[in-house]
Design a protein around this motif. Structure first.
Motif, mmCIF file in Angstrom:
data_model
loop_
_atom_site.group_PDB
_atom_site.id
_atom_site.type_symbol
_atom_site.label_atom_id
_atom_site.label_comp_id
_atom_site.label_asym_id
_atom_site.label_seq_id
_atom_site.Cartn_x
_atom_site.Cartn_y
_atom_site.Cartn_z
ATOM 1 N N SER A 1 15.013 -5.786 2.914
ATOM 2 C CA SER A 1 13.855 -6.673 2.817
ATOM 3 C C SER A 1 12.745 -6.235 3.758
ATOM 4 N N GLU A 2 13.109 -5.790 4.925
ATOM 5 C CA GLU A 2 12.087 -5.353 5.866
ATOM 6 C C GLU A 2 11.371 -4.109 5.359
ATOM 7 N N LYS A 3 12.107 -3.230 4.687
ATOM 8 C CA LYS A 3 11.447 -2.078 4.060
ATOM 9 C C LYS A 3 10.496 -2.535 2.956
ATOM 10 N N LEU A 4 10.953 -3.492 2.136
ATOM 11 C CA LEU A 4 10.100 -4.004 1.061
ATOM 12 C C LEU A 4 8.848 -4.680 1.618
ATOM 13 N N LEU A 5 8.997 -5.462 2.678
ATOM 14 C CA LEU A 5 7.841 -6.110 3.305
ATOM 15 C C LEU A 5 6.846 -5.073 3.834
ATOM 16 N N ARG B 1 3.050 -4.707 2.419
ATOM 17 C CA ARG B 1 1.912 -4.787 3.341
ATOM 18 C C ARG B 1 1.095 -3.495 3.275
ATOM 19 N N SER B 2 1.768 -2.375 3.247
ATOM 20 C CA SER B 2 1.081 -1.085 3.179
ATOM 21 C C SER B 2 0.228 -0.986 1.911
ATOM 22 N N LEU B 3 0.780 -1.397 0.795
ATOM 23 C CA LEU B 3 0.021 -1.373 -0.458
ATOM 24 C C LEU B 3 -1.228 -2.244 -0.358
ATOM 25 N N MET C 1 -2.857 -3.278 2.301
ATOM 26 C CA MET C 1 -3.800 -2.904 3.351
ATOM 27 C C MET C 1 -4.670 -1.718 2.926
ATOM 28 N N ASP C 2 -4.272 -1.028 1.884
ATOM 29 C CA ASP C 2 -5.060 0.082 1.358
ATOM 30 C C ASP C 2 -6.296 -0.484 0.659
ATOM 31 N N ARG C 3 -7.484 -0.147 1.163
ATOM 32 C CA ARG C 3 -8.737 -0.673 0.601
ATOM 33 C C ARG C 3 -8.930 -0.266 -0.861
ATOM 34 N N GLU C 4 -8.330 0.827 -1.241
ATOM 35 C CA GLU C 4 -8.470 1.329 -2.618
ATOM 36 C C GLU C 4 -7.317 0.863 -3.502
ATOM 37 N N PHE C 5 -6.568 -0.102 -3.035
ATOM 38 C CA PHE C 5 -5.376 -0.546 -3.756
ATOM 39 C C PHE C 5 -5.692 -1.001 -5.178
ATOM 40 N N SER C 6 -4.883 -0.518 -6.114
ATOM 41 C CA SER C 6 -5.004 -0.977 -7.505
ATOM 42 C C SER C 6 -3.675 -0.877 -8.241
ATOM 43 N N ASP C 7 -2.610 -0.452 -7.544
ATOM 44 C CA ASP C 7 -1.322 -0.226 -8.202
ATOM 45 C C ASP C 7 -0.459 -1.495 -8.188
ATOM 46 N N TYR C 8 -0.871 -2.464 -8.990
ATOM 47 C CA TYR C 8 -0.141 -3.727 -9.058
ATOM 48 C C TYR C 8 1.234 -3.545 -9.706
ATOM 49 N N ASP C 9 1.378 -2.499 -10.523
ATOM 50 C CA ASP C 9 2.688 -2.225 -11.125
ATOM 51 C C ASP C 9 3.708 -1.849 -10.050
ATOM 52 N N SER D 1 0.281 -10.893 -8.422
ATOM 53 C CA SER D 1 0.238 -9.459 -8.688
ATOM 54 C C SER D 1 -0.014 -9.180 -10.169
ATOM 55 N N ASP D 2 0.649 -9.922 -11.035
ATOM 56 C CA ASP D 2 0.458 -9.750 -12.484
ATOM 57 C C ASP D 2 -0.989 -10.044 -12.891
ATOM 58 N N GLN D 3 -1.652 -10.899 -12.123
ATOM 59 C CA GLN D 3 -3.040 -11.270 -12.408
ATOM 60 C C GLN D 3 -4.040 -10.373 -11.663
ATOM 61 N N ASN D 4 -3.511 -9.325 -10.990
ATOM 62 C CA ASN D 4 -4.345 -8.414 -10.189
ATOM 63 C C ASN D 4 -5.205 -9.188 -9.184
ATOM 64 N N ASN D 5 -4.617 -10.232 -8.599
ATOM 65 C CA ASN D 5 -5.312 -11.126 -7.676
ATOM 66 C C ASN D 5 -4.993 -10.703 -6.240
ATOM 67 N N ARG D 6 -5.831 -9.842 -5.695
ATOM 68 C CA ARG D 6 -5.592 -9.314 -4.350
ATOM 69 C C ARG D 6 -5.562 -10.418 -3.295
ATOM 70 N N ALA D 7 -6.521 -11.342 -3.354
ATOM 71 C CA ALA D 7 -6.549 -12.438 -2.371
ATOM 72 C C ALA D 7 -5.284 -13.284 -2.488
ATOM 73 N N GLY D 8 -4.861 -13.573 -3.703
ATOM 74 C CA GLY D 8 -3.620 -14.323 -3.912
ATOM 75 C C GLY D 8 -2.415 -13.565 -3.397
ATOM 76 N N CYS D 9 -2.425 -12.243 -3.569
ATOM 77 C CA CYS D 9 -1.324 -11.415 -3.065
ATOM 78 C C CYS D 9 -1.274 -11.431 -1.540
ATOM 79 N N LEU D 10 -2.445 -11.365 -0.911
ATOM 80 C CA LEU D 10 -2.487 -11.399 0.560
ATOM 81 C C LEU D 10 -1.954 -12.735 1.088
ATOM 82 N N ARG D 11 -2.362 -13.833 0.452
ATOM 83 C CA ARG D 11 -1.846 -15.156 0.866
ATOM 84 C C ARG D 11 -0.337 -15.229 0.640
ATOM 85 N N ALA D 12 0.114 -14.719 -0.500
ATOM 86 C CA ALA D 12 1.546 -14.752 -0.807
ATOM 87 C C ALA D 12 2.343 -13.894 0.175
#
Length: 156
Positions: free
Chosen positions: A56-60, A64-66, A68-76, A108-119
């Protein structure tokens, strides 16, 4: 005297377990996991849970790494990590962590970065609660076994 201490510790252990169920931190899958533990594998539950914590710590970190990347788009890719987290959390009965992962997956399925950060923040919070409470539970179990005169090696 050893028996009385062991009985008191058993009652404390049962109260903590009931609290964890009442708060929705754990579900019945945790009890099923406990049923697999016996004299031939006295540390089975703590060993499985320690593997869960390690993974779990590896997954977390990956999530987080995904994010924190400003160019993040790999929701898959994020979805893959979340599916792993959902599965492993379900397998040990980590109900609240699993539920947060499901909500995270929806964002993530909705490509909602702000929602992902809160989650992610909520997931880290719930994971920390789970880890602390299970650590407390395992310490109480070790104390109970020592008070009852049973000696098993302690795990990290």
């Amino acid at each position: 005297m050893l028996g009385l201490d062991a009985d008191r510790l058993r009652a404390d252990l049962n109260r903590l377990l009931a609290f964890l169920f009442h708060q929705g931190i754990l579900d019945e899958q945790y009890l099923q996991l406990q049923q697999l533990q016996d004299e031939s594998s006295p540390n089975f539950v703590s060993e499985v849970v320690n593997i869960y914590f390690h993974e779990s710590e590896k997954l977390l970190r990956n999530l987080r790494s995904l994010l924190m990347d400003r160019e993040f788009s790999d929701y898959d890719k994020m979805g893959i990590h979340l599916n792993q987290f959902i599965g492993s959390s379900s397998s040990i009965g980590a109900k609240r962590v699993r539920n947060v992962c499901v909500a995270f997956r929806t964002a993530s399925d909705q490509n909602n970065r702000a929602g992902c950060l809160r989650a992610l923040e909520l997931l880290e919070h719930e994971y920390c609660i789970l880890k602390n409470k299970l650590h407390e539970l395992f310490q109480m179990e070790q104390q109970r076994l020592l008070a009852a005169g049973v000696r098993y090696p302690m795990l990290n």
